[in-house]
Design a protein around this motif. Structure first.
Motif, PDB file in Angstrom:
ATOM      1  N   MET A  63       0.822  -1.197   0.000  1.00 19.64           N
ATOM      2  CA  MET A  63       0.000   0.000   0.000  1.00 19.64           C
ATOM      3  C   MET A  63       0.865   1.259   0.000  1.00 19.64           C
ATOM      4  O   MET A  63       0.611   2.196  -0.755  1.00 19.64           O
ATOM      5  N   GLN A  64       1.896   1.262   0.811  1.00 18.73           N
ATOM      6  CA  GLN A  64       2.808   2.404   0.846  1.00 18.73           C
ATOM      7  C   GLN A  64       3.482   2.568  -0.520  1.00 18.73           C
ATOM      8  O   GLN A  64       3.582   3.679  -1.043  1.00 18.73           O
ATOM      9  N   SER A  65       3.882   1.480  -1.142  1.00 17.69           N
ATOM     10  CA  SER A  65       4.489   1.542  -2.476  1.00 17.69           C
ATOM     11  C   SER A  65       3.501   2.064  -3.509  1.00 17.69           C
ATOM     12  O   SER A  65       3.868   2.848  -4.395  1.00 17.69           O
ATOM     13  N   TRP A  66       2.238   1.661  -3.410  1.00 18.24           N
ATOM     14  CA  TRP A  66       1.205   2.106  -4.341  1.00 18.24           C
ATOM     15  C   TRP A  66       1.048   3.625  -4.256  1.00 18.24           C
ATOM     16  O   TRP A  66       0.996   4.300  -5.273  1.00 18.24           O
ATOM     17  N   TYR A  67       0.991   4.150  -3.035  1.00 19.63           N
ATOM     18  CA  TYR A  67       0.865   5.605  -2.862  1.00 19.63           C
ATOM     19  C   TYR A  67       2.143   6.331  -3.306  1.00 19.63           C
ATOM     20  O   TYR A  67       2.060   7.413  -3.888  1.00 19.63           O
ATOM     21  N   LYS A  68       3.301   5.753  -3.056  1.00 18.53           N
ATOM     22  CA  LYS A  68       4.549   6.374  -3.524  1.00 18.53           C
ATOM     23  C   LYS A  68       4.550   6.525  -5.038  1.00 18.53           C
ATOM     24  O   LYS A  68       4.988   7.542  -5.564  1.00 18.53           O
ATOM     25  N   ARG A  69       4.060   5.526  -5.750  1.00  8.78           N
ATOM     26  CA  ARG A  69       3.981   5.614  -7.211  1.00  8.78           C
ATOM     27  C   ARG A  69       3.040   6.725  -7.665  1.00  8.78           C
ATOM     28  O   ARG A  69       3.137   7.200  -8.793  1.00  8.78           O
ATOM     29  N   ARG A  70       2.173   7.159  -6.805  1.00  4.97           N
ATOM     30  CA  ARG A  70       1.244   8.243  -7.097  1.00  4.97           C
ATOM     31  C   ARG A  70       1.699   9.579  -6.525  1.00  4.97           C
ATOM     32  O   ARG A  70       0.937  10.536  -6.476  1.00  4.97           O
ATOM     33  N   GLY A  71       2.969   9.646  -6.092  1.00  5.36           N
ATOM     34  CA  GLY A  71       3.556  10.906  -5.673  1.00  5.36           C
ATOM     35  C   GLY A  71       3.539  11.202  -4.192  1.00  5.36           C
ATOM     36  O   GLY A  71       3.963  12.280  -3.768  1.00  5.36           O
ATOM     37  N   TYR A  72       3.079  10.283  -3.375  1.00  8.37           N
ATOM     38  CA  TYR A  72       3.052  10.506  -1.931  1.00  8.37           C
ATOM     39  C   TYR A  72       4.405  10.176  -1.320  1.00  8.37           C
ATOM     40  O   TYR A  72       5.069   9.227  -1.734  1.00  8.37           O
ATOM     41  N   LEU A  73       4.779  10.975  -0.345  1.00  7.81           N
ATOM     42  CA  LEU A  73       6.022  10.778   0.395  1.00  7.81           C
ATOM     43  C   LEU A  73       5.707  10.645   1.874  1.00  7.81           C
ATOM     44  O   LEU A  73       4.706  11.200   2.349  1.00  7.81           O
ATOM     45  N   ILE A  74       6.567   9.950   2.594  1.00  6.59           N
ATOM     46  CA  ILE A  74       6.396   9.874   4.040  1.00  6.59           C
ATOM     47  C   ILE A  74       6.612  11.268   4.609  1.00  6.59           C
ATOM     48  O   ILE A  74       7.585  11.942   4.268  1.00  6.59           O
ATOM     49  N   ALA A  75       5.687  11.707   5.457  1.00  5.17           N
ATOM     50  CA  ALA A  75       5.761  13.034   6.055  1.00  5.17           C
ATOM     51  C   ALA A  75       7.051  13.174   6.866  1.00  5.17           C
ATOM     52  O   ALA A  75       7.567  12.195   7.412  1.00  5.17           O
ATOM     53  N   ASP A  76       7.569  14.392   6.921  1.00  2.68           N
ATOM     54  CA  ASP A  76       8.821  14.674   7.631  1.00  2.68           C
ATOM     55  C   ASP A  76       8.807  14.140   9.057  1.00  2.68           C
ATOM     56  O   ASP A  76       7.812  14.266   9.768  1.00  2.68           O
ATOM     57  N   ASP A  77       9.933  13.561   9.467  1.00  2.00           N
ATOM     58  CA  ASP A  77      10.136  13.077  10.841  1.00  2.00           C
ATOM     59  C   ASP A  77       9.028  12.140  11.308  1.00  2.00           C
ATOM     60  O   ASP A  77       8.685  12.109  12.477  1.00  2.00           O
ATOM     61  N   ASN A  78       8.444  11.386  10.404  1.00  2.00           N
ATOM     62  CA  ASN A  78       7.346  10.500  10.750  1.00  2.00           C
ATOM     63  C   ASN A  78       7.869   9.110  11.037  1.00  2.00           C
ATOM     64  O   ASN A  78       8.628   8.553  10.257  1.00  2.00           O
ATOM     65  N   GLN A  79       7.468   8.572  12.158  1.00  2.00           N
ATOM     66  CA  GLN A  79       7.827   7.213  12.545  1.00  2.00           C
ATOM     67  C   GLN A  79       6.547   6.380  12.584  1.00  2.00           C
ATOM     68  O   GLN A  79       5.478   6.900  12.888  1.00  2.00           O
ATOM     69  N   PRO A  80       6.627   5.079  12.289  1.00  2.73           N
ATOM     70  CA  PRO A  80       5.432   4.250  12.361  1.00  2.73           C
ATOM     71  C   PRO A  80       4.806   4.297  13.756  1.00  2.73           C
ATOM     72  O   PRO A  80       5.516   4.309  14.765  1.00  2.73           O
ATOM     73  N   ASN A  81       3.465   4.333  13.813  1.00  2.37           N
ATOM     74  CA  ASN A  81       2.788   4.315  15.101  1.00  2.37           C
ATOM     75  C   ASN A  81       2.646   2.879  15.590  1.00  2.37           C
ATOM     76  O   ASN A  81       3.195   1.952  14.997  1.00  2.37           O
ATOM     77  N   GLU A  82       1.873   2.678  16.652  1.00  2.00           N
ATOM     78  CA  GLU A  82       1.751   1.338  17.237  1.00  2.00           C
ATOM     79  C   GLU A  82       1.083   0.346  16.291  1.00  2.00           C
ATOM     80  O   GLU A  82       1.223  -0.866  16.452  1.00  2.00           O
ATOM     81  N   ASP A  83       0.363   0.833  15.273  1.00  2.61           N
ATOM     82  CA  ASP A  83      -0.243  -0.038  14.270  1.00  2.61           C
ATOM     83  C   ASP A  83       0.614  -0.169  13.015  1.00  2.61           C
ATOM     84  O   ASP A  83       0.158  -0.676  11.987  1.00  2.61           O
ATOM     85  N   ASN A  84       1.861   0.334  13.074  1.00  2.00           N
ATOM     86  CA  ASN A  84       2.819   0.314  11.967  1.00  2.00           C
ATOM     87  C   ASN A  84       2.358   1.172  10.783  1.00  2.00           C
ATOM     88  O   ASN A  84       2.663   0.878   9.641  1.00  2.00           O
ATOM     89  N   VAL A  86       2.257   4.938   8.867  1.00  2.00           N
ATOM     90  CA  VAL A  86       2.988   6.204   8.740  1.00  2.00           C
ATOM     91  C   VAL A  86       2.111   7.193   7.963  1.00  2.00           C
ATOM     92  O   VAL A  86       1.303   6.805   7.113  1.00  2.00           O
ATOM     93  N   TRP A  87       2.281   8.468   8.282  1.00  2.47           N
ATOM     94  CA  TRP A  87       1.608   9.524   7.529  1.00  2.47           C
ATOM     95  C   TRP A  87       2.361   9.774   6.248  1.00  2.47           C
ATOM     96  O   TRP A  87       3.581   9.860   6.243  1.00  2.47           O
ATOM     97  N   MET A  88       1.600   9.892   5.157  1.00  3.43           N
ATOM     98  CA  MET A  88       2.174  10.229   3.866  1.00  3.43           C
ATOM     99  C   MET A  88       1.494  11.508   3.378  1.00  3.43           C
ATOM    100  O   MET A  88       0.362  11.800   3.778  1.00  3.43           O
ATOM    101  N   GLN A  89       2.182  12.253   2.525  1.00  2.00           N
ATOM    102  CA  GLN A  89       1.625  13.520   2.051  1.00  2.00           C
ATOM    103  C   GLN A  89       1.973  13.762   0.596  1.00  2.00           C
ATOM    104  O   GLN A  89       2.946  13.215   0.077  1.00  2.00           O
ATOM    105  N   LYS A  90       1.160  14.603  -0.039  1.00  2.00           N
ATOM    106  CA  LYS A  90       1.381  14.973  -1.431  1.00  2.00           C
ATOM    107  C   LYS A  90       0.784  16.347  -1.652  1.00  2.00           C
ATOM    108  O   LYS A  90      -0.342  16.625  -1.225  1.00  2.00           O
ATOM    109  N   GLU A  91       1.532  17.211  -2.316  1.00  2.00           N
ATOM    110  CA  GLU A  91       0.964  18.492  -2.719  1.00  2.00           C
ATOM    111  C   GLU A  91      -0.011  18.234  -3.853  1.00  2.00           C
ATOM    112  O   GLU A  91       0.260  17.457  -4.757  1.00  2.00           O
ATOM    113  N   ILE A  92      -1.178  18.892  -3.750  1.00  2.00           N
ATOM    114  CA  ILE A  92      -2.209  18.642  -4.786  1.00  2.00           C
ATOM    115  C   ILE A  92      -2.580  19.905  -5.534  1.00  2.00           C
ATOM    116  O   ILE A  92      -2.418  20.957  -5.157  1.00  2.00           O
TER     117      ILE A  92
END
Length: 92
Positions: A63-84, A86-92
């Motif tokens: 899922m993370q790879s799918w969103y990366k292919r669509r231009g999403y990046l892991i948000a700055d200084d983001n670490q996985p939470n207890e459910d593993n 991560v926040w991802m972001q994309k300028e739209i």
């Protein structure tokens, strides 16, 4: 329905749209439905004036790879939470 997607927006954060619950039933996958839903969600964000879209994805997953292919990046200084997730972001 064979698919579902949700976008939400907070009045006190008009520059951001948050995306979650993008799902397509197994019998309807691999037909471009998820890509189309993602495009629609981002367009909704642009129409309401958001500059950035945010979503959570399981860290190091397909899922993370799918969103990366669509231009999403892991948000700055983001670490996985207890459910593993991560926040991802994309300028739209």
């Amino acid at each position: 329905g064979n698919s579902f997607a949700r976008a939400y927006w907070y009045h006190d954060d008009k520059d951001s749209v948050y995306l979650n619950w993008l799902t397509v039933s197994p019998e309807s996958r691999n037909q471009g439905i998820a890509t189309e839903l993602q495009t629609i969600r981002e367009e909704i964000g642009r129409k309401i004036g958001a500059k950035c879209a945010y979503l959570q994805a399981e860290n190091e997953s397909w899922m993370q790879s799918w969103y990366k292919r669509r231009g999403y990046l892991i948000a700055d200084d983001n670490q996985p939470n207890e459910d593993n997730l991560v926040w991802m972001q994309k300028e739209i």
